[in-house]
Motif scaffolding. Structure first.
Motif, PDB file in Angstrom:
ATOM      1  N   GLN A 154      38.554  26.531  71.186  1.00  0.00           N
ATOM      2  CA  GLN A 154      37.655  25.673  71.958  1.00  0.00           C
ATOM      3  C   GLN A 154      36.811  26.483  72.929  1.00  0.00           C
ATOM      4  O   GLN A 154      35.617  26.213  73.111  1.00  0.00           O
ATOM      5  CB  GLN A 154      38.458  24.628  72.720  1.00  0.00           C
ATOM      6  CG  GLN A 154      39.042  23.562  71.845  1.00  0.00           C
ATOM      7  CD  GLN A 154      39.767  22.506  72.662  1.00  0.00           C
ATOM      8  OE1 GLN A 154      39.406  22.221  73.793  1.00  0.00           O
ATOM      9  NE2 GLN A 154      40.803  21.915  72.078  1.00  0.00           N
TER      10      GLN A 154
ATOM     11  N   ARG B  20      34.049  28.242  71.075  1.00  0.00           N
ATOM     12  CA  ARG B  20      33.023  27.270  70.677  1.00  0.00           C
ATOM     13  C   ARG B  20      32.135  26.917  71.872  1.00  0.00           C
ATOM     14  O   ARG B  20      30.913  26.821  71.751  1.00  0.00           O
ATOM     15  CB  ARG B  20      33.694  26.018  70.119  1.00  0.00           C
ATOM     16  CG  ARG B  20      32.742  25.080  69.424  1.00  0.00           C
ATOM     17  CD  ARG B  20      33.430  23.873  68.785  1.00  0.00           C
ATOM     18  NE  ARG B  20      34.710  24.157  68.183  1.00  0.00           N
ATOM     19  CZ  ARG B  20      35.884  23.642  68.614  1.00  0.00           C
ATOM     20  NH1 ARG B  20      35.910  22.802  69.618  1.00  0.00           N
ATOM     21  NH2 ARG B  20      37.008  23.947  68.017  1.00  0.00           N
ATOM     22  N   HIS B  21      32.737  26.733  73.032  1.00  0.00           N
ATOM     23  CA  HIS B  21      31.975  26.384  74.233  1.00  0.00           C
ATOM     24  C   HIS B  21      31.081  27.549  74.667  1.00  0.00           C
ATOM     25  O   HIS B  21      29.903  27.353  75.003  1.00  0.00           O
ATOM     26  CB  HIS B  21      32.929  25.988  75.355  1.00  0.00           C
ATOM     27  CG  HIS B  21      32.229  25.620  76.627  1.00  0.00           C
ATOM     28  ND1 HIS B  21      31.528  24.446  76.776  1.00  0.00           N
ATOM     29  CD2 HIS B  21      32.108  26.292  77.793  1.00  0.00           C
ATOM     30  CE1 HIS B  21      31.010  24.405  77.991  1.00  0.00           C
ATOM     31  NE2 HIS B  21      31.343  25.515  78.626  1.00  0.00           N
TER      32      HIS B  21
ATOM     33  N   LYS C 149      27.505  28.802  72.787  1.00  0.00           N
ATOM     34  CA  LYS C 149      26.178  28.237  73.042  1.00  0.00           C
ATOM     35  C   LYS C 149      25.358  29.086  74.012  1.00  0.00           C
ATOM     36  O   LYS C 149      24.143  28.976  74.051  1.00  0.00           O
ATOM     37  CB  LYS C 149      26.293  26.800  73.556  1.00  0.00           C
ATOM     38  CG  LYS C 149      26.868  26.667  74.947  1.00  0.00           C
ATOM     39  CD  LYS C 149      26.983  25.215  75.349  1.00  0.00           C
ATOM     40  CE  LYS C 149      27.639  25.071  76.701  1.00  0.00           C
ATOM     41  NZ  LYS C 149      27.900  23.687  77.010  1.00  0.00           N
TER      42      LYS C 149
ATOM     43  N   GLU D 108      35.924  27.772  83.567  1.00  0.00           N
ATOM     44  CA  GLU D 108      35.374  26.464  83.237  1.00  0.00           C
ATOM     45  C   GLU D 108      36.017  25.930  81.957  1.00  0.00           C
ATOM     46  O   GLU D 108      36.378  24.758  81.877  1.00  0.00           O
ATOM     47  CB  GLU D 108      33.854  26.536  83.045  1.00  0.00           C
ATOM     48  CG  GLU D 108      33.262  25.198  82.629  1.00  0.00           C
ATOM     49  CD  GLU D 108      31.835  25.287  82.147  1.00  0.00           C
ATOM     50  OE1 GLU D 108      31.332  24.250  81.667  1.00  0.00           O
ATOM     51  OE2 GLU D 108      31.212  26.362  82.220  1.00  0.00           O
ATOM     52  N   CYS D 109      36.173  26.792  80.955  1.00  0.00           N
ATOM     53  CA  CYS D 109      36.837  26.390  79.702  1.00  0.00           C
ATOM     54  C   CYS D 109      38.274  25.956  79.977  1.00  0.00           C
ATOM     55  O   CYS D 109      38.754  24.963  79.413  1.00  0.00           O
ATOM     56  CB  CYS D 109      36.820  27.532  78.694  1.00  0.00           C
ATOM     57  SG  CYS D 109      35.184  27.956  78.095  1.00  0.00           S
TER      58      CYS D 109
ATOM     59  N   ARG E 190      38.142  22.486  81.574  1.00  0.00           N
ATOM     60  CA  ARG E 190      37.827  21.467  80.565  1.00  0.00           C
ATOM     61  C   ARG E 190      39.052  21.156  79.707  1.00  0.00           C
ATOM     62  O   ARG E 190      39.323  19.999  79.397  1.00  0.00           O
ATOM     63  CB  ARG E 190      36.676  21.919  79.670  1.00  0.00           C
ATOM     64  CG  ARG E 190      35.334  21.919  80.343  1.00  0.00           C
ATOM     65  CD  ARG E 190      34.269  22.512  79.414  1.00  0.00           C
ATOM     66  NE  ARG E 190      32.969  22.501  80.028  1.00  0.00           N
ATOM     67  CZ  ARG E 190      32.144  21.459  80.022  1.00  0.00           C
ATOM     68  NH1 ARG E 190      32.487  20.342  79.436  1.00  0.00           N
ATOM     69  NH2 ARG E 190      30.979  21.540  80.611  1.00  0.00           N
TER      70      ARG E 190
END
Length: 131
Positions: A86, A89-90, A93, A108-109, A112
Motif C-alpha cells: 500500500q 502504491r501511495h 504517484k 503519512e502512509c 493512513r
C-alpha cells in the motif's frame, strides 16, 4: 526502511541509518513487548531476536503454503507485506520522492494504514484539531 506490524493492530515505520542488528534491535525493543512471538523473513539482522527475549519464528516466503507454529497460529508476514504494498502504491504517484521528505511521506502512509478508511481519517483529523 523498517516496519513492525502488530497482528490486528498498528504498524510502526522507521528509516534507520542502516539495517544492522545493533540499529534495529533498539527499535524492535521500543515497540515490541518482551516475550512476544515475532515473525520475520530470513534477513540476517533478525538473527539476534532468538537471544533477545523474543520467541522468534522465521517465515520462508518461497514455500507458498502457510506454516503453523506450536500454538497453532499461522506463521506469516502477510500483514506487513500488505502495508509495504500500500505504501509503494501511495508513494508511486509522486514519481520519485526527495530523500529529505521520504520519512515524512512514509509516516503519512503509516497514519493512513493505522487509521483506516478516508472517512475515519477525516474524523480523526477533526478530533485532533478540535483539542
Amino acid at each position: 526502511m523498517f516496519g513492525i506490524l502488530k497482528r490486528g493492530g498498528r504498524v510502526h515505520t522507521a528509516v534507520p541509518a542502516d539495517l544492522k542488528r545493533k540499529t534495529l534491535l533498539p527499535i524492535i525493543r521500543a515497540h515490541v513487548e518482551p516475550d512476544s512471538v515475532v515473525y520475520t523473513d530470513g534477513f540476517a539482522s533478525y538473527d539476534t531476536l532468538d537471544t533477545s527475549g523474543f520467541a522468534h519464528n522465521r517465515v520462508d516466503q518461497s514455500e507458498g503454503s502457510v506454516a503453523y507454529d506450536a500454538n497453532g497460529h499461522a506463521a506469516h508476514i502477510n500483514g506487513i507485506e500488505n502495508f509495504w504494498s500500500q505504501a509503494k502504491r501511495h508513494l508511486r504517484k509522486y514519481n520519485g520522492v526527495p530523500k529529505a521528505h521520504f520519512e515524512l511521506l512514509l509516516k503519512e502512509c503509516e497514519w493512513r494504514f493505522n487509521y483506516g478508511e478516508p472517512r475515519e481519517l477525516l474524523k480523526t483529523l477533526r478530533r485532533w484539531t478540535l483539542i
